[in-house]
Design a protein around this motif. Structure first.
Motif, mmCIF file in Angstrom:
data_model
loop_
_atom_site.group_PDB
_atom_site.id
_atom_site.type_symbol
_atom_site.label_atom_id
_atom_site.label_comp_id
_atom_site.label_asym_id
_atom_site.label_seq_id
_atom_site.Cartn_x
_atom_site.Cartn_y
_atom_site.Cartn_z
ATOM 1 N N ILE A 2 0.770 -0.973 -0.013
ATOM 2 C CA ILE A 2 -0.011 -0.087 -0.031
ATOM 3 C C ILE A 2 0.874 1.287 -0.017
ATOM 4 O O ILE A 2 1.757 1.442 0.709
ATOM 5 C CB ILE A 2 -1.322 -0.075 1.093
ATOM 6 C CG1 ILE A 2 -1.932 0.890 1.019
ATOM 7 C CG2 ILE A 2 -0.278 0.259 2.643
ATOM 8 C CD1 ILE A 2 -3.353 0.871 1.792
ATOM 9 N N VAL A 3 0.378 2.169 -0.983
ATOM 10 C CA VAL A 3 1.203 3.523 -1.189
ATOM 11 C C VAL A 3 0.726 4.529 -0.007
ATOM 12 O O VAL A 3 -0.358 4.584 0.043
ATOM 13 C CB VAL A 3 1.149 3.944 -2.481
ATOM 14 C CG1 VAL A 3 1.601 5.433 -2.490
ATOM 15 C CG2 VAL A 3 1.665 3.145 -3.467
ATOM 16 N N ASP A 5 -0.132 7.997 0.611
ATOM 17 C CA ASP A 5 -0.071 9.134 0.097
ATOM 18 C C ASP A 5 0.369 10.307 0.559
ATOM 19 O O ASP A 5 0.610 10.247 2.085
ATOM 20 C CB ASP A 5 -1.452 9.763 -0.610
ATOM 21 C CG ASP A 5 -1.625 10.664 -1.336
ATOM 22 O OD1 ASP A 5 -0.795 11.048 -2.234
ATOM 23 O OD2 ASP A 5 -2.603 11.560 -1.038
ATOM 24 N N THR A 35 5.877 4.299 -0.400
ATOM 25 C CA THR A 35 5.543 5.883 -0.807
ATOM 26 C C THR A 35 6.001 6.050 -2.356
ATOM 27 O O THR A 35 6.665 4.844 -2.724
ATOM 28 C CB THR A 35 5.750 7.016 -0.174
ATOM 29 O OG1 THR A 35 4.839 7.935 -0.541
ATOM 30 C CG2 THR A 35 7.036 7.277 -0.011
ATOM 31 N N THR A 36 5.698 6.604 -3.049
ATOM 32 C CA THR A 36 6.338 6.788 -4.503
ATOM 33 C C THR A 36 7.363 8.114 -4.321
ATOM 34 O O THR A 36 7.058 9.058 -3.688
ATOM 35 C CB THR A 36 5.135 7.158 -5.325
ATOM 36 O OG1 THR A 36 4.712 8.420 -5.220
ATOM 37 C CG2 THR A 36 4.056 6.051 -5.227
ATOM 38 N N ALA A 102 -0.822 7.778 -8.706
ATOM 39 C CA ALA A 102 -1.745 6.413 -8.948
ATOM 40 C C ALA A 102 -1.233 5.786 -10.135
ATOM 41 O O ALA A 102 -1.273 4.422 -10.032
ATOM 42 C CB ALA A 102 -3.035 7.082 -9.523
ATOM 43 N N ALA A 105 1.250 3.337 -8.429
ATOM 44 C CA ALA A 105 0.560 2.468 -7.505
ATOM 45 C C ALA A 105 -0.087 1.272 -8.224
ATOM 46 O O ALA A 105 0.435 0.164 -7.975
ATOM 47 C CB ALA A 105 -0.329 3.074 -6.706
ATOM 48 N N TYR A 108 2.748 -1.128 -9.408
ATOM 49 C CA TYR A 108 3.235 -1.942 -8.865
ATOM 50 C C TYR A 108 2.310 -2.731 -8.014
ATOM 51 O O TYR A 108 2.377 -3.755 -7.111
ATOM 52 C CB TYR A 108 4.119 -1.180 -7.723
ATOM 53 C CG TYR A 108 5.319 -0.632 -7.960
ATOM 54 C CD1 TYR A 108 6.461 -1.399 -7.957
ATOM 55 C CD2 TYR A 108 5.558 0.518 -8.662
ATOM 56 C CE1 TYR A 108 7.730 -0.918 -8.228
ATOM 57 C CE2 TYR A 108 6.698 0.906 -9.214
ATOM 58 C CZ TYR A 108 7.693 0.110 -8.835
ATOM 59 O OH TYR A 108 9.180 0.783 -9.316
ATOM 60 N N ALA A 110 -0.381 -1.662 -6.058
ATOM 61 C CA ALA A 110 -0.584 -1.436 -4.742
ATOM 62 C C ALA A 110 -1.800 -0.650 -4.737
ATOM 63 O O ALA A 110 -2.143 0.145 -5.693
ATOM 64 C CB ALA A 110 0.798 -0.328 -4.424
ATOM 65 N N ILE A 112 -3.609 2.664 -2.280
ATOM 66 C CA ILE A 112 -3.193 3.924 -1.704
ATOM 67 C C ILE A 112 -4.111 4.340 -0.663
ATOM 68 O O ILE A 112 -5.500 3.945 -0.829
ATOM 69 C CB ILE A 112 -3.012 5.038 -2.885
ATOM 70 C CG1 ILE A 112 -2.481 6.272 -2.200
ATOM 71 C CG2 ILE A 112 -4.578 5.184 -3.435
ATOM 72 C CD1 ILE A 112 -1.967 7.096 -3.356
ATOM 73 N N LEU A 125 -7.706 1.699 -9.484
ATOM 74 C CA LEU A 125 -6.699 2.083 -8.132
ATOM 75 C C LEU A 125 -7.659 1.941 -6.933
ATOM 76 O O LEU A 125 -8.851 2.476 -6.910
ATOM 77 C CB LEU A 125 -6.406 3.452 -8.329
ATOM 78 C CG LEU A 125 -5.711 3.989 -6.936
ATOM 79 C CD1 LEU A 125 -4.461 3.200 -7.101
ATOM 80 C CD2 LEU A 125 -5.304 5.245 -7.160
#
Length: 130
Positions: A2-3, A5, A35-36, A102, A105, A108, A110, A112, A125
């Motif tokens: 999970i990202v 945000d 995270t990204t 997005a 995510a 990958y 994932a 968010i 998403l």
């Protein structure tokens, strides 16, 4: 996976109870949090715009040392193009930075976690609110 945000990370850094509870729950569930690189850009901008730049940079760097940071890749480039075009064609863009977040995510696989409702408009998403 999970990202986290930017809005969620900022809430964590500000000690917001709901964000802390969500992080605790994610960790208890054994969720891999990350995270990204785009979120990192936003966080650094926020630190430099703050009144306590040096203090906030130290806190940010300490937090980022604990997180996996997902980078843009070939899959994310293509996903970004497709998602961004689709949202714009529908008249509901969410902004370049958030569309890139997005896309990463999605690339990958994932979800968010965010309090920003506009992520709900991104097809495919999974968004976890808090």
């Amino acid at each position: 996976m999970i990202v986290l945000d930017t809005s969620f990370i900022v809430d964590l850094l500000r000690g917001r109870e709901r964000a802390q509870e969500m992080l605790f729950r994610l960790e208890e569930e054994g969720e891999s949090v990350c995270t990204t690189s785009i979120n990192v850009l936003e966080l650094y901008r926020g630190a430099f715009l703050s009144k306590r730049v040096d203090e906030n940079l130290i806190i940010l760097i300490e937090l980022l040392d604990k997180l996996l940071v997902l980078d843009l890749n070939e899959d994310a480039y293509e996903i970004f193009g497709a998602v961004s075009a689709l949202l714009r064609a529908g008249g509901v863009p969410v902004g370049d930075m958030d569309e890139a977040i997005a896309a990463i995510a999605l690339a990958y696989g994932a979800a968010i976690v965010s309090r920003d409702q506009h992520f709900q408009r991104v097809p495919g998403l999974k968004v976890v609110g808090y």
